[in-house]
Design an enzyme around this catalytic site. Sequence first.
Site, PDB file in Angstrom:
ATOM      1  N   GLU A 151      27.402 -10.806 -14.615  1.00 10.92           N
ATOM      2  CA  GLU A 151      27.191  -9.508 -15.272  1.00 10.92           C
ATOM      3  C   GLU A 151      27.625  -8.420 -14.291  1.00 10.92           C
ATOM      4  O   GLU A 151      27.084  -8.306 -13.191  1.00 10.92           O
ATOM      5  CB  GLU A 151      25.705  -9.368 -15.630  1.00 10.92           C
ATOM      6  CG  GLU A 151      25.387  -8.070 -16.357  1.00 10.92           C
ATOM      7  CD  GLU A 151      23.885  -7.935 -16.632  1.00 10.92           C
ATOM      8  OE1 GLU A 151      23.236  -8.917 -17.044  1.00 10.92           O
ATOM      9  OE2 GLU A 151      23.356  -6.823 -16.402  1.00 10.92           O
ATOM     10  N   ARG A 194      27.269   0.510 -12.564  1.00 13.39           N
ATOM     11  CA  ARG A 194      26.613   1.384 -11.581  1.00 13.39           C
ATOM     12  C   ARG A 194      27.637   1.923 -10.605  1.00 13.39           C
ATOM     13  O   ARG A 194      27.290   2.578  -9.635  1.00 13.39           O
ATOM     14  CB  ARG A 194      25.522   0.613 -10.829  1.00 13.39           C
ATOM     15  CG  ARG A 194      24.409   0.198 -11.759  1.00 13.39           C
ATOM     16  CD  ARG A 194      23.297  -0.544 -11.070  1.00 13.39           C
ATOM     17  NE  ARG A 194      22.496  -1.233 -12.063  1.00 13.39           N
ATOM     18  CZ  ARG A 194      21.453  -1.983 -11.802  1.00 13.39           C
ATOM     19  NH1 ARG A 194      21.057  -2.133 -10.556  1.00 13.39           N
ATOM     20  NH2 ARG A 194      20.789  -2.569 -12.771  1.00 13.39           N
ATOM     21  N   THR A 206      23.918  -2.609 -17.310  1.00 15.19           N
ATOM     22  CA  THR A 206      23.578  -1.196 -17.103  1.00 15.19           C
ATOM     23  C   THR A 206      24.430  -0.286 -17.999  1.00 15.19           C
ATOM     24  O   THR A 206      24.910   0.767 -17.563  1.00 15.19           O
ATOM     25  CB  THR A 206      23.706  -0.778 -15.606  1.00 15.19           C
ATOM     26  OG1 THR A 206      23.291  -1.869 -14.776  1.00 15.19           O
ATOM     27  CG2 THR A 206      22.821   0.412 -15.280  1.00 15.19           C
ATOM     28  N   LYS A 250      16.640  -8.264 -23.095  1.00 16.32           N
ATOM     29  CA  LYS A 250      16.399  -8.263 -21.649  1.00 16.32           C
ATOM     30  C   LYS A 250      14.974  -7.749 -21.460  1.00 16.32           C
ATOM     31  O   LYS A 250      14.521  -6.862 -22.198  1.00 16.32           O
ATOM     32  CB  LYS A 250      17.415  -7.320 -21.003  1.00 16.32           C
ATOM     33  CG  LYS A 250      17.092  -6.908 -19.572  1.00 16.32           C
ATOM     34  CD  LYS A 250      18.277  -6.192 -18.952  1.00 16.32           C
ATOM     35  CE  LYS A 250      17.838  -5.377 -17.729  1.00 16.32           C
ATOM     36  NZ  LYS A 250      18.861  -5.302 -16.699  1.00 16.32           N
TER      37      LYS A 250
HETATM   38  C1  3PG Z   1      18.372  -4.937 -13.358  1.00 13.90           C
HETATM   39  O1  3PG Z   1      19.274  -4.172 -13.569  1.00 13.90           O
HETATM   40  O2  3PG Z   1      17.959  -5.733 -14.201  1.00 13.90           O
HETATM   41  C2  3PG Z   1      17.673  -4.885 -12.024  1.00 13.90           C
HETATM   42  O3  3PG Z   1      18.202  -3.940 -11.215  1.00 13.90           O
HETATM   43  C3  3PG Z   1      17.711  -6.213 -11.353  1.00 13.90           C
HETATM   44  O4  3PG Z   1      16.689  -6.246 -10.446  1.00 13.90           O
HETATM   45  P1  3PG Z   1      16.729  -7.101  -9.101  1.00 13.90           P
HETATM   46  O5  3PG Z   1      17.519  -6.286  -8.130  1.00 13.90           O
HETATM   47  O6  3PG Z   1      15.292  -7.243  -8.688  1.00 13.90           O
HETATM   48  O7  3PG Z   1      17.394  -8.410  -9.397  1.00 13.90           O
END
Ligand code: 3PG
Length: 328
Positions: free
Chosen positions: A52, A56, A79, A139
């Site tokens: 994925e 960002r 995102t 999610k």
């Molecule tokens: C996301 O976008 O789902 C989180 O930023 C993921 O979180 P993590 O850095 O704890 O894996």
Amino acid sequence: MGTANEIFDRNYNNIIKRLELAGITPLIKIDDVKDALPLMGALTAANVNVVEITFRTSAARDVIKMISSKTNLLVGAGTVISIEQVNDAVGAGAKYIVTPAFNPKVVDRCIELGVPVFPGCSSATDIEQAYEKGLRVVKFFPSELLGGVKMLRALSGPYPFMRFIPTGGIRADNLNEYLSFNKVLCCGGTYIVPEELLKQKRYQEITRIARESVNKMLDIKLDHVAINTDYATGTNLLKTFSKLSGEVYVESEDKVCGIEVVRDGKHDNLGHIAFSSPNLERCVYYLEMRGFVVDPSTVVKENGKIAKLHLSGDNAGFTIQLIRKQDP
Ligand code: 3PG
């Protein structure tokens, strides 16, 4: 072709199946498109082939384009928070969309394009909105802060038809706790591709983390060894093992000290070595990437899931059996 809804459903079902087999998808923030292919190489070396790419960074669209045109990896966009980003991601070749929150406009646009979407949900209210759009996988973010598996169990009470992709706080050491809950489809995490390591181009280190995580997830452990023989020889063997361990020999039992004795005299090989793993569909998905082949005539299913099977090939007179690790 089919209608927009039919196309959506077909793509949705295919992606859901693939994500479930993968079990874990790395969430990747990548600044420089030049890092995309070496990073994908590092991940495929560990059999990680679903990624994925998060919106960002301004490079996200080009990175997705690079991966979808130059590799066989399944690439999703993460995102995603606007219709423009959906259009960019899909135009670049993203095969599915993940969003941090439930945004009806973003969800509608994905459905219109026939592209699977997994909106971020953090509450019952969000889940109902996703359900109303016809979605059945969301999610769950930020998972650990929201209560992790405990919270998912609670939410599964009123919504048993929903499945979840928890992200936020998932690491190699809590991954299996999540995956052992059958409402969890797969998990997402940034830990497989730490930003610092990517910046320093430490690809071997990334491969190591990814490999360790996959191995921990598959949790392949020796379960037992089985010896094929005739009744009289086998009975003597079982009596010897019983005497050795101090256990009482019981005629009807074929296994002592983790050694099974098959006394039917019907086999022409020495026996099998059995390994357990919690999810054999997922285990086979990864083992096939490592070059193993399932002997289809040996697959036994229970409640629709593979309970055991043998791999093709001979190993010093033994076959390799895989058995599903029973829930405690
Ligand atoms: C996301 O976008 O789902 C989180 O930023 C993921 O979180 P993590 O850095 O704890 O894996």
